[in-house]
Design an enzyme around this catalytic site. Structure first.
Site, PDB file in Angstrom:
ATOM      1  N   HIS A 106       0.861  -1.181   0.000  1.00  8.33           N
ATOM      2  CA  HIS A 106       0.000   0.000   0.000  1.00  8.33           C
ATOM      3  C   HIS A 106       0.899   1.234   0.000  1.00  8.33           C
ATOM      4  O   HIS A 106       2.127   1.121   0.087  1.00  8.33           O
ATOM      5  CB  HIS A 106      -0.952  -0.005   1.193  1.00  8.33           C
ATOM      6  CG  HIS A 106      -0.285   0.111   2.527  1.00  8.33           C
ATOM      7  ND1 HIS A 106       0.545  -0.872   3.046  1.00  8.33           N
ATOM      8  CD2 HIS A 106      -0.305   1.095   3.468  1.00  8.33           C
ATOM      9  CE1 HIS A 106       0.977  -0.501   4.242  1.00  8.33           C
ATOM     10  NE2 HIS A 106       0.484   0.692   4.521  1.00  8.33           N
ATOM     11  N   ASP A 112       6.005   4.655   4.868  1.00  7.16           N
ATOM     12  CA  ASP A 112       7.014   3.691   5.340  1.00  7.16           C
ATOM     13  C   ASP A 112       7.073   2.433   4.490  1.00  7.16           C
ATOM     14  O   ASP A 112       7.946   1.589   4.682  1.00  7.16           O
ATOM     15  CB  ASP A 112       6.775   3.335   6.813  1.00  7.16           C
ATOM     16  CG  ASP A 112       5.356   2.897   7.128  1.00  7.16           C
ATOM     17  OD1 ASP A 112       4.414   3.494   6.577  1.00  7.16           O
ATOM     18  OD2 ASP A 112       5.174   1.955   7.921  1.00  7.16           O
TER      19      ASP A 112
END
Length: 304
Positions: free
Chosen positions: A63, A67
């Protein structure tokens, strides 16, 4: 050296720490390199791990939270700069394609044409050897599974009992029968090796489905159970839940990662203790630059 192993490049979650980089994981699998969720700093971590752009054949993004993807510009530009010639396939949620394009072209550089894009959508998708399943997170997120097809292993005692030897063994494997003797009569099933990669998600059915029977499960355990409410609100798993998944799914080796910055190495025993409430198998608490082999399949070899 194992031909199937995970090189851990980063193990932190939203905020990197002094000891944990943003996410990043390279799975070596029979000469192919699957780079999962390259977070910020992945290119430098690859240098520390002795990896190069030529080791990357797949870039798989679960996704588009930072991060899990802020390392894409560096990886793409390094692939171009180092003149990688083999195909590189990029797999990512179709709903985040605008973010992919921004990251893919984040700066001026001499571009490359060897990267092909494979946006995925729906509850179940597949690209080559990769199976992708939709997870439960505030933004669209997918878990991935790399699965070797099942096969069969020859049993020497059974071959000898049927008088099959030399070139006939190869013929039996290729054609399925020799002199009226079938492959099934001289072999046993050989399950394919498998690895699952599960990042940001609440506990849901697809987590268990992705993890079912895998040899290596790499799974987020962002929080301990004391932060269960926070985990659910932000769409994450606790170590307790990771252990529950591993036990229920029959996982052979469990790798915990994606730790909140609130936890240090001194908290690792607490993560293990939560996992052990359900799971008694092998547990690895990932640290940056670890190399973790995919466990070999062991097949019962009856002599009949």
């Amino acid at each position: 050296m194992s031909s199937r192993e995970l090189v851990v490049l980063g193990t932190s979650s939203a905020v990197p720490t002094r000891h944990r980089n943003h996410n990043g994981y390279l799975l070596r699998w029979d000469g192919q390199g699957f780079l999962f969720d390259p977070g910020e700093g992945t290119q430098r971590q690859m240098v520390h791990a002795g990896l190069s752009a030529h080791d990357v054949h797949w870039v798989c993004v679960t996704h588009f939270h930072g991060d899990h993807c802020l390392g894409i510009p560096g990886i793409v530009q390094r692939i171009a700069r180092d003149r990688v010639t083999h195909p590189v396939r990029a797999v990512f949620p179709a709903s985040g394609e605008k973010y992919w394009r921004r990251l893919r072209h984040a700066a001026a550089f001499a571009d490359t044409r060897i990267i092909s894009e494979h946006p995925i959508s729906g509850d179940l998708a597949g690209v080559g050897p990769i199976i992708a399943r939709r997870l439960s997170h505030p933004v669209e997120s997918y878990g991935y599974r790399v699965q070797e097809p099942a096969g069969r292993r020859m049993v020497p005692e059974k071959l000898a009992a049927h008088g099959i030897r030399g070139p006939e063994v190869g013929e039996l494997q290729r054609t399925g029968s020799v002199r009226g003797v079938t492959l099934e009569e001289c072999s046993v099933p050989k399950p394919g090796q498998s690895m699952a990669f599960v990042m940001d998600t609440r506990l849901c059915d697809t987590v268990f489905e992705l993890a079912s029977g895998v040899d290596l499960l790499v799974i987020e355990s962002t929080f301990l159970s004391s932060e269960q409410a926070l985990a659910k609100e932000y769409g994450h798993l606790t170590a307790f839940e990771a252990g529950l998944v591993a036990a229920d799914a029959g996982v052979r080796r469990l790798v915990l990662t994606h730790f909140s910055e609130r936890y240090g190495f001194g908290d690792e025993p607490a993560f293990v203790a939560e996992v052990r409430r359900h799971y008694d198998g092998e547990v690895v608490l990932a640290r940056d630059l670890m190399t973790i082999p995919v466990p070999r399949r062991q097949v019962h070899n009856p002599a009949k």
